[in-house]
Design an enzyme around this catalytic site. Structure first.
Site, PDB file in Angstrom:
ATOM      1  N   TYR A 166      -7.523  44.258  -3.004  1.00 35.14           N
ATOM      2  CA  TYR A 166      -8.431  43.160  -2.691  1.00 35.14           C
ATOM      3  C   TYR A 166      -9.857  43.517  -3.105  1.00 35.14           C
ATOM      4  CZ  TYR A 166     -11.064  39.887   0.317  1.00 35.14           C
ATOM      5  OH  TYR A 166     -11.930  38.933   0.802  1.00 35.14           O
TER       6      TYR A 166
ATOM      7  N   ASP B 283      -3.265  24.673  -7.848  1.00 31.85           N
ATOM      8  CA  ASP B 283      -3.069  26.118  -7.762  1.00 31.85           C
ATOM      9  C   ASP B 283      -4.031  26.797  -8.731  1.00 31.85           C
ATOM     10  OD1 ASP B 283      -2.223  28.738  -7.799  1.00 31.85           O
ATOM     11  OD2 ASP B 283      -0.106  28.270  -8.124  1.00 31.85           O
ATOM     12  N   VAL B 284      -4.964  27.582  -8.203  1.00 29.82           N
ATOM     13  CA  VAL B 284      -5.976  28.200  -9.066  1.00 29.82           C
ATOM     14  C   VAL B 284      -5.404  29.255  -9.995  1.00 29.82           C
ATOM     15  CG1 VAL B 284      -7.901  27.748  -7.510  1.00 29.82           C
ATOM     16  CG2 VAL B 284      -6.616  29.903  -7.300  1.00 29.82           C
TER      17      VAL B 284
ATOM     18  N   LYS C  25     -12.363  41.663  -5.861  1.00 30.20           N
ATOM     19  CA  LYS C  25     -13.673  41.120  -5.505  1.00 30.20           C
ATOM     20  C   LYS C  25     -14.798  41.823  -6.271  1.00 30.20           C
ATOM     21  CE  LYS C  25     -12.354  37.991  -2.512  1.00 30.20           C
ATOM     22  NZ  LYS C  25     -12.536  36.547  -2.776  1.00 30.20           N
TER      23      LYS C  25
ATOM     24  N   THR D 116     -12.148  33.238  10.556  1.00 33.87           N
ATOM     25  CA  THR D 116     -11.278  32.306   9.842  1.00 33.87           C
ATOM     26  C   THR D 116      -9.823  32.616  10.177  1.00 33.87           C
ATOM     27  OG1 THR D 116     -11.024  33.790   7.952  1.00 33.87           O
ATOM     28  CG2 THR D 116     -12.905  32.242   7.901  1.00 33.87           C
TER      29      THR D 116
END
Length: 249
Positions: free
Chosen positions: A146, A58-59, A150, A181
């Site tokens: 988001y 888990d990052v 980023k 994706t």
């Protein structure tokens, strides 16, 4: 371009862009460790190539990131790909929405890079590569959390590249546009459910900003990563490369 004898780590490597990157690196000779929260998904991809290994992690957890780096054999190539997205109007966004976007998309990069830098400095070289987004280069409606995360990844990329400029460790990001994706399919489904549009109409709404009028493919992102990971890109650092059909120039 070959990476024989090199170890690589790809976070979020079980599906989508991460899977494409892992397969491309393995085909180019690297021994690739893919990580993510769902071991079954990782194992499915690992079965497709004998140089891909799965490791659950888990990052968002610093100890887990240190374990990933150790499991990958102190990799010379680290691709911080793990990410998540949520679409919500700003006035309806909750604090948890922002925290969740930052936890994976920003702190996930921070955590894995901090775990990787020490071993890279000992071996004397390395490639730190983040999969950011065109949302880190421009704004999009309804994904402000988001986009903020980023944008932060790109700022981190630029600053860390300067800190490491006197080493042989480079730091770069790739910024895909809308890429075909599972995450994109969820976005298309969300548009269909909320607006009543057909799938074709929903997809057309997302490709409208791309001058090529199409979705980016995962292998196109992987190709950019392979170039940045290679010896020919040793003078490239602190860059955020748009892979978006000309959407961002």
């Amino acid at each position: 371009m070959r990476f024989d004898g090199q170890n690589a780590l790809v976070t979020g490597g079980g599906t989508g862009v991460g899977a494409g990157i892992a397969l491309a690196l393995a085909e180019a000779g690297a021994t690739v460790t893919i990580t993510g929260r769902r071991l079954e998904t990782l194992d499915d991809l690992a079965k497709r190539h004998d140089r891909i290994r799965a490791f659950a992690g888990d990052v968002t957890d610093r100890a887990s990131c240190a374990a990933m780096i150790e499991a990958a054999g102190d990799p010379q190539i680290v691709v911080a790909n793990a990410g998540t997205s949520k679409s919500v109007p700003f006035h309806k966004m909750q604090e948890d929405d922002l925290q969740n976007m930052l936890a994976t998309n920003l702190f996930g990069v921070f955590n894995i890079y901090q775990a990787a830098i020490g071993p890279m400095k000992k071996t004397g070289k390395g490639r730190l590569l983040a999969v950011a987004s065109t949302a880190g280069l421009k704004g999009y409606a309804y994904v402000s959390a988001y986009s903020a995360a980023k944008h932060a990844v790109i700022g981190l990329t630029r600053s860390l590249a300067l800190e490491l400029a006197d080493t042989q460790i480079t730091v770069n990001a790739v910024c895909p546009g809308f890429t075909e994706t599972p995450m994109l399919r969820e976005s298309v489904d969300n548009i269909m459910n909320k607006t009543g549009r057909s799938r074709e109409e929903a997809e057309r709404a997302l490709t409208a900003g791309n001058p090529q009028k199409r979705f980016v493919q995962p292998d196109e992102v992987a190709d950019a990563i392979l170039w940045l990971a290679g010896s020919g890109a040793s003078a490239i650092t602190g860059q955020s490369i748009s892979v978006s059909g000309g959407e961002v120039m």
